[in-house]
Design an enzyme around this catalytic site. Structure first.
Site, PDB file in Angstrom:
ATOM      1  N   GLU A 184      25.374  29.242 -22.957  1.00 34.83           N
ATOM      2  CA  GLU A 184      25.988  27.984 -22.184  1.00 34.83           C
ATOM      3  C   GLU A 184      27.188  27.534 -22.971  1.00 34.83           C
ATOM      4  O   GLU A 184      27.254  26.657 -23.943  1.00 34.83           O
ATOM      5  CB  GLU A 184      24.839  27.061 -22.244  1.00 34.83           C
ATOM      6  CG  GLU A 184      25.189  25.745 -21.603  1.00 34.83           C
ATOM      7  CD  GLU A 184      24.352  24.575 -22.041  1.00 34.83           C
ATOM      8  OE1 GLU A 184      23.351  24.711 -22.514  1.00 34.83           O
ATOM      9  OE2 GLU A 184      24.591  23.547 -21.344  1.00 34.83           O
ATOM     10  N   LYS A 226      24.991  29.651 -18.142  1.00 37.68           N
ATOM     11  CA  LYS A 226      24.864  28.241 -17.584  1.00 37.68           C
ATOM     12  C   LYS A 226      26.090  27.624 -18.100  1.00 37.68           C
ATOM     13  O   LYS A 226      26.562  27.790 -19.219  1.00 37.68           O
ATOM     14  CB  LYS A 226      23.759  27.574 -18.584  1.00 37.68           C
ATOM     15  CG  LYS A 226      23.525  26.170 -18.398  1.00 37.68           C
ATOM     16  CD  LYS A 226      22.556  25.603 -18.880  1.00 37.68           C
ATOM     17  CE  LYS A 226      22.433  24.096 -18.728  1.00 37.68           C
ATOM     18  NZ  LYS A 226      20.906  23.560 -19.094  1.00 37.68           N
TER      19      LYS A 226
HETATM   20  P1  13P Z   1      22.622  17.962 -18.287  1.00 40.56           P
HETATM   21  O1  13P Z   1      22.456  18.753 -16.925  1.00 40.56           O
HETATM   22  O2  13P Z   1      22.287  16.759 -18.748  1.00 40.56           O
HETATM   23  O3  13P Z   1      24.076  18.301 -18.723  1.00 40.56           O
HETATM   24  O4  13P Z   1      21.873  18.850 -19.589  1.00 40.56           O
HETATM   25  C1  13P Z   1      21.604  20.236 -19.299  1.00 40.56           C
HETATM   26  C2  13P Z   1      21.782  20.871 -20.808  1.00 40.56           C
HETATM   27  O5  13P Z   1      20.792  21.749 -20.948  1.00 40.56           O
HETATM   28  C3  13P Z   1      22.979  20.511 -21.598  1.00 40.56           C
HETATM   29  O6  13P Z   1      22.912  21.426 -22.819  1.00 40.56           O
END
Ligand code: 13P
Length: 346
Positions: A184, A226
């Site tokens: 991510e 992600k």
């Molecule tokens: P948000 O969708 O609130 O950005 O959170 C996703 C997430 O896992 C951030 O690490």
């Protein structure tokens, strides 16, 4: 150990798990750290006690019908060790309903030495020992988040490369220990930058991450990405509409992602619930020929109205679950390009 007795070898292959998380379904990110969940609870005037956190998560995880749209839930370390009211571990509550439990394994953001305003994510130390424990607690995938600010020479190549190393070694360890790594990298929305600046920062970041993943021998079919949608900065005077967000996002991903990646699950990053759904819908409408599934892994954009409906009151369990189910259903429609704003009122 024979294959039969080896829990890692006998579990579904990582490819299968990765697909189950993004093919026609999305992910609920309920992995807010203690600090973040406190901020969310502060907004609704609820004290962040261990019991309040537990009971809020139990309400989310037992919402009837979400399993039709939610393939996995990301948990925080505290949550994967907690039980539902009937004594079932919360991870087991999810697994019982066919929802795959996952775990946030990063240890949060720290200032990047020598680069003011930039962050590096900690969490590699001890990870090789933590992963088997999480696996024994029921986790089948993991997530690790790195962040990048845009503007005034940012993000630097230094920040991009340092975090690409961290992300890629985390991913290599996950694969070795039988968990699907969700990689991510998040280009933050904060600031007045243009969508073009977000595009460039996202392209540079993803290119570095995927180069390094290849170097570290991470098999692309076994991971998920992600990341952020390509959007205008939150304070930018000109805000790109959904069609432009969709086009720029697909173009950016197409420049850098390998075809073998099973899916991209977008974070909501501060977008409103409706905007996150509308963008996802436009992305799927525009990206129907993309080689990867284009799904969601939202935190705030799945939970905001559920949190407001709950307000810490046990009696609000039903309305909170309905609010979550509604967002899950609308995002499910967005995966098919079938979401329409009028559906918000139905
Ligand atoms: P948000 O969708 O609130 O950005 O959170 C996703 C997430 O896992 C951030 O690490």
């Amino acid at each position: 150990m024979s294959e039969q007795n080896d829990p890692v070898a006998s579990a579904p292959a990582l490819e299968e798990t990765a697909l189950a998380l993004c093919d026609g379904k999305g992910i609920l990110a309920a992995d807010e750290s203690s600090g973040t969940i406190k901020k969310r609870f502060d907004q609704i005037g609820v004290e962040s006690t261990e019991e309040n956190r537990r009971s809020y998560r139990e309400i989310l995880f037992t919402a009837e019908g979400i399993e039709e749209f939610i393939g996995g839930v990301i948990l925080f370390d505290e949550t994967i060790r907690q039980q539902a009211g009937d004594g079932t571990p919360l991870a087991g509550v999810l697994a019982r309903r066919g929802i795959i439990p996952g775990i946030k394994v990063d240890k949060g953001l720290k200032d990047l030495a020598g680069s003011k305003g930039e962050k590096i994510t900690e969490g590699l130390d001890g990870l090789a020992e933590r992963l088997p424990e999480y696996r024994s607690l029921g986790a089948r995938f993991a997530k690790f988040r790195t962040v990048y600010s845009v503007g005034d020479g940012l993000p630097t190549d230094y920040c991009i490369e340092a975090n690409a190393h961290v992300q890629s070694y985390y991913a290599a360890l996950c694969v070795e220990h039988g968990l699907v790594p969700i990689v991510e990298p998040e280009v933050l929305m904060d600031g007045g930058h243009s969508i073009r600046q977000c595009y460039d920062a996202t392209r540079r970041t993803l290119a570095a991450v995927f180069d390094r993943l290849a170097l570290y021998r991470v098999p692309f079919p076994q991971i998920l990405l992600k990341t952020n949608m390509v959007v205008s900065g939150a304070d930018a005077a000109v805000q790109a509409d959904e069609a432009e967000v969709a086009r720029m996002t697909i173009d950016c991903l197409s420049e850098v992602l390998p075809d073998e990646l099973p899916g991209v699950v977008f974070l909501s990053g501060g977008l409103s619930e409706q905007q996150a759904t509308a963008n996802l819908n436009a992305i799927n409408a525009a990206g129907s020929v993309a080689p990867w599934h284009l799904s969601f892994s939202y935190g705030r954009a799945l939970q905001a109205s559920a949190l407001r409906a709950w307000k810490g009151q046990p009696g609000n369990r039903g309305p909170a679950q309905e609010a979550l189910l509604k967002r899950a259903r609308l995002n499910g429609a967005a995966l098919l390009g079938e979401y329409r704003p009028e559906m918000e009122e139905q």
